[in-house]
Enzyme design. Structure first.
Site, PDB file in Angstrom:
ATOM      1  CG  ASP A   1       2.416  -6.027  22.736  1.00  0.00           C
ATOM      2  OD1 ASP A   1       2.573  -4.795  22.832  1.00  0.00           O
ATOM      3  OD2 ASP A   1       1.358  -6.547  22.349  1.00  0.00           O
TER       4      ASP A   1
HETATM    5  C1  LIG Z   1      -8.224   7.331  21.641  1.00  0.00           C
HETATM    6  C2  LIG Z   1      -8.936   6.205  21.040  1.00  0.00           C
HETATM    7  C3  LIG Z   1      -9.983   5.560  21.846  1.00  0.00           C
HETATM    8  C4  LIG Z   1      -8.711   5.779  19.821  1.00  0.00           C
HETATM    9  C5  LIG Z   1      -7.458   5.864  19.114  1.00  0.00           C
HETATM   10  C6  LIG Z   1      -7.001   4.518  18.711  1.00  0.00           C
HETATM   11  C7  LIG Z   1      -6.032   3.884  19.691  1.00  0.00           C
HETATM   12  C8  LIG Z   1      -6.600   3.750  21.063  1.00  0.00           C
HETATM   13  C9  LIG Z   1      -5.594   2.505  19.214  1.00  0.00           C
HETATM   14  C10 LIG Z   1      -5.222   2.523  17.730  1.00  0.00           C
HETATM   15  C11 LIG Z   1      -3.991   1.601  17.593  1.00  0.00           C
HETATM   16  C12 LIG Z   1      -3.888   0.858  18.894  1.00  0.00           C
HETATM   17  C13 LIG Z   1      -4.866  -0.320  18.817  1.00  0.00           C
HETATM   18  C14 LIG Z   1      -2.468   0.309  19.257  1.00  0.00           C
HETATM   19  C15 LIG Z   1      -2.077  -0.650  18.199  1.00  0.00           C
HETATM   20  C16 LIG Z   1      -1.133  -1.720  18.571  1.00  0.00           C
HETATM   21  C17 LIG Z   1      -1.557  -2.472  19.799  1.00  0.00           C
HETATM   22  C18 LIG Z   1      -0.702  -3.745  19.998  1.00  0.00           C
HETATM   23  C19 LIG Z   1      -1.027  -4.727  18.882  1.00  0.00           C
HETATM   24  C20 LIG Z   1       0.788  -3.486  20.008  1.00  0.00           C
HETATM   25  C21 LIG Z   1      -1.128  -4.379  21.305  1.00  0.00           C
HETATM   26  O1  LIG Z   1      -0.524  -5.639  21.447  1.00  0.00           O
HETATM   27  C22 LIG Z   1      -0.933  -3.449  22.449  1.00  0.00           C
HETATM   28  C23 LIG Z   1      -1.810  -2.209  22.253  1.00  0.00           C
HETATM   29  C24 LIG Z   1      -1.584  -1.476  20.945  1.00  0.00           C
HETATM   30  C25 LIG Z   1      -0.880  -0.361  21.050  1.00  0.00           C
HETATM   31  C26 LIG Z   1      -2.261  -0.237  20.684  1.00  0.00           C
HETATM   32  C27 LIG Z   1      -3.205   0.442  21.671  1.00  0.00           C
HETATM   33  C28 LIG Z   1      -4.447   1.235  21.216  1.00  0.00           C
HETATM   34  C29 LIG Z   1      -4.342   1.888  19.872  1.00  0.00           C
HETATM   35  C30 LIG Z   1      -3.324   2.976  19.967  1.00  0.00           C
END
Ligand SMILES: CC(C)=CCC[C@@H](C)[C@H]1CC[C@@]2(C)[C@@H]3CC[C@H]4C(C)(C)[C@@H](O)CC[C@@]45C[C@@]35CC[C@]12C
Length: 734
Positions: A464
């Site tokens: 995205d």
């Molecule tokens: C390893 C663990 C369990 C924790 C570390 C944190 C990460 C898993 C997450 C922290 C940021 C995230 C949420 C990341 C942020 C953006 C989103 C998004 C808004 C682009 C979304 O639409 C798609 C998923 C995201 C990339 C995210 C995935 C998870 C994190 C890296």
């Protein structure tokens, strides 16, 4: 108890003054946010000369919670004026490379992991860090019970309490400090640190204050499974895989920081009985109900038993272990080199640093580079210093800011042109131009043409983010005549990349295509998170991809036309299947049903399905209308994400009101009245200088952990107010 204070005892010298709780606070006028091509770090200026030569910017002051001095603006009567005032305030926060910065806190398990890593790798922490980390952790302690939760709004848990207690001890707080006594009391009420989840046990074992026998096995041998095995680790969700990788290396070595007086004393504090009397092997599965969000399955328990009783004692032999350690080390090295030691995220990066420390030694380049890079995760705010969830939100926020201005109908106003040009330059600079070397070997997804979430250095494709980057670029370059910084070739690269990310279901995951069956979730060992073992289809990622592909095809109808048409058709099929009976979609990355509704309804509109023409769109709108609150706003609690059912917030929220209004407007909801009430609420909550104030947390991951998106309170309301005035005219509403 004899008092052994943590290692980084000294607070920042001089210029310390007590904060409202009486805790020492650094001089906030000395902090500066440094932004080198999007790499954001905070610097504390020691000398008066530096301080005077480098004045604080408005953005510095804003992020630190200091008065910005921005003036009161003209009294607002219409939605468009409100949008413009909002933009006027927000434009002052743009940074030189063209992006916007922000805190990305919320999770309460990241900072302790960083501190443990610094400690066990003998990394000195600047005293101004320790001073501010203490303030942050105390500011986020729950006053009622003295504990901390998984995230800032969550109930206290063993994970939160044990880890943050240790963090405070590491930054030099005495165990006799009354707030520590209270925290320890709660931890003991919980049964002590042995009732924490898997990751807590692993971190405490690394620090040497728990025995590795308490940690369910993390064998690196699993990396030797052939790729065709349906549950081989290369198929796991990227974050779990990349955390498991260094953890398995460290587990295999059973590496712990050598015991000293301080850790000896911590051993006495974390448990309800003397350390030496605990049989840690009996507590691998001890977990408090406050932490047990996703209980381990019987299958995983059986596998763990087999590993502990049979594999480890009898079959885990030298040559296999060596091959497994060598291969995991190779993958760790590749991850470090591919990200210039910035890492995928805030858990795998510190663990990689510990692995480098064990493998390469304390003075190696890898350890030194990690040492520098961990600063990229630190963030300063009014409450003190915390660890961000990534190395920033740069690309994601910047694309949404440009879109807000376009959607609001303000992109052709010369006033905003310099700001938008700079933003476009940033988007241009951070598109990923090449795949990583040896992509297949390290199991990386194609990335040429993609946009990442934060910066090109971190460099991971996100579907995205790619979609939003593509959309922003087309809007600015094609629809509003901005310089063509990003060539058509590069736009095609991003479309190619997006098309490669679609799953056979039609849905899109965030980082990679789905590589394994949902049954692999049975191996979820984390206990505190749900939905972590594979990359799932997500409505947000799918809908954003559809919207961007639709826009691309409008301007370039001949490029891969059939493939795009088929991809969209399949994606829409998924979006419709993912819609629940009540008309809602579960949102995985924002809270929650309101967030998903905005993306879903917009994407349906992008293929011509609106309230009048589509049953799916109509049901989506009706769901939202039902949830509107008496004051005209929308407000959804983070508990929706946890419980998977809509839970009203006690108070309407600016961000969610903007999402709901945008969803309804994009879907061409035919009745103006609910929208007018929502828009009035956004206007009423705006401050005289154009800003909106922080309300509840906005984002989520893994169903249970919330994460902050503080810039949402600016660009979503600006977008909603502007779109409203475009659709309904700019009559006075106040
Ligand atoms: C390893 C663990 C369990 C924790 C570390 C944190 C990460 C898993 C997450 C922290 C940021 C995230 C949420 C990341 C942020 C953006 C989103 C998004 C808004 C682009 C979304 O639409 C798609 C998923 C995201 C990339 C995210 C995935 C998870 C994190 C890296």
């Amino acid at each position: 108890m004899a008092s052994h204070i943590g290692p980084w005892r000294s607070d920042a010298q001089g210029r310390l003054s007590p904060d409202e709780n009486g805790d020492p606070k650094t001089d906030y006028t000395r902090w500066r946010l440094v932004n080198e091509e999007g790499r954001q770090t905070w610097r504390y200026l020691e000398t008066d000369a530096e301080h005077h030569a480098w004045p604080q910017s408005i953005a510095d002051k804003y992020h630190l919670g200091l008065p910005t001095g921005l003036p009161e603006l003209q009294h607002v009567k219409t939605p468009l004026q409100a949008a413009e005032n909002g933009l006027s305030f927000f434009s002052h926060l743009q940074l030189e490379p063209g992006n916007w910065a922000c805190e990305y806190g919320g999770p309460m398990f990241l900072l302790p992991g960083l501190l443990i890593t610094w400690y066990v790798t003998n990394t000195p922490i600047p005293p101004e860090y320790t001073t501010e980390i203490k303030r942050y952790l105390f500011a986020r302690q729950h006053p009622e019970d003295g504990g901390w939760g998984l995230h800032i709004e969550a109930h206290s848990s063993v994970f939160g309490t044990a880890m943050n207690y240790v963090a405070l001890r590491l930054v030099g707080v005495s165990e006799d400090e009354p707030r520590m006594v209270k925290a320890r009391g709660l931890l003991h009420k919980f049964g002590g640190a042995i009732y924490g989840p898997h990751w807590a046990k692993a971190w405490l074992s690394i620090l040497g204050v728990m025995d590795w026998d308490c940690v369910n096995p993390v064998p690196p041998e699993i990396w030797l499974l052939p790729d065709w095995v349906p549950f081989a680790p290369w198929r796991w969700w990227i974050h779990i895989r990349q955390v498991f990788l260094p953890l398995s290396y460290i587990w295999s070595k059973k590496w712990s920081f050598p015991l000293n007086d301080f850790t000896k004393q911590l051993r006495q504090e974390l448990y309800t009985q003397p350390y030496d009397s605990i049989d840690f092997s009996q507590h691998r599965n001890s977990i408090h109900s406050a932490d047990n969000y996703y209980p381990k399955t019987w299958i995983l328990n059986a596998i763990n038993e087999a590993m502990v009783r049979v594999w480890n004692p009898f079959l885990r032999i030298g040559p296999i272990v060596k091959r497994a350690e060598d291969w995991t080390w190779e993958l760790i090295r590749m991850e470090d080199e591919n990200t210039d030691y910035a890492g995928l995220g805030p858990v795998n990066n510190p663990l990689n640093m510990v692995a480098c420390y064990i493998h390469d030694g304390p003075d190696s380049y890898s350890v030194r580079r990690h040492r520098e890079r961990l600063n990229d995760y630190m963030w300063m705010k009014g409450e003190g210093m915390l660890a961000n969830g990534t190395n920033g939100v740069q690309v994601w926020d910047t694309t949404f800011v440009t879109q807000a201005v376009v959607v609001a109908g303000l992109a052709d106003d010369p006033k905003w042109r310099p700001m938008l040009t700079k933003a476009l330059e940033f988007i241009d600079d951070h598109q990923l131009r090449e795949n990583v070397p040896d992509q297949e070997k390290c199991y990386r997804q194609h990335r040429k043409g993609a946009w990442p979430f934060s910066t090109k250095t971190q460099g991971y494709t996100v579907s995205d983010c790619t979609a939003e980057g593509l959309r922003s670029t087309i809007q600015l370059q094609e629809m509003h005549n901005f310089p063509k910084l990003i060539s058509l070739e590069r736009l095609k690269d991003s479309v190619d990349c997006l098309l490669l990310m679609q799953n056979p279901t039609g849905g899109f995951t965030e980082y990679e295509t789905t590589r394994a069956s949902e049954k692999v979730e049975w191996l979820n060992a984390a206990e505190v998170f749900g939905g972590i073992m594979i990359g799932y289809d997500y409505p947000e990622c799918t809908t954003a991809s559809v919207t961007a592909l639709s826009l691309f095809s409008k301007f370039y109808p001949d490029y891969r036309a059939d493939e795009i048409r088929i991809a969209k058709k399949k994606a829409v099929g998924y979006i419709k299947r993912a819609q629940r009976k009540d008309g809602s979609w579960y949102g995985s990355w924002g809270i929650c049903f309101t967030y998903a509704a905005m993306f879903a309804l917009e994407s349906l509109a992008s293929i011509g399905e609106t309230y009048e023409t589509s049953d799916n769109s109509r049901r989506g709108c009706d769901f939202l209308i039902e949830k509107q609150m008496a004051d005209g706003g929308w407000g959804e609690s983070y508990l929706s994400s946890e419980k998977h059912v809509y839970v009203q917030h006690e108070k309407s929220q600016v961000v969610q009101t903007a999402w709901a209004c945008l969803a309804l407007m994009e879907a061409q909801y035919p009745h103006k009245e609910p929208l007018e009430r929502g828009i009035k609420l956004l206007m009423a909550r705006q401050q005289r200088n154009g800003e909106w104030l922080q309300e509840s947390i906005e984002g989520v991951f893994n169903q249970s952990c919330m994460i902050s998106y503080p810039n949402y309170k600016f660009y979503w309301p600006i977008r909603a107010l502007g779109l409203y005035s475009k659709k309904f005219g700019n009559d006075e509403l106040q």
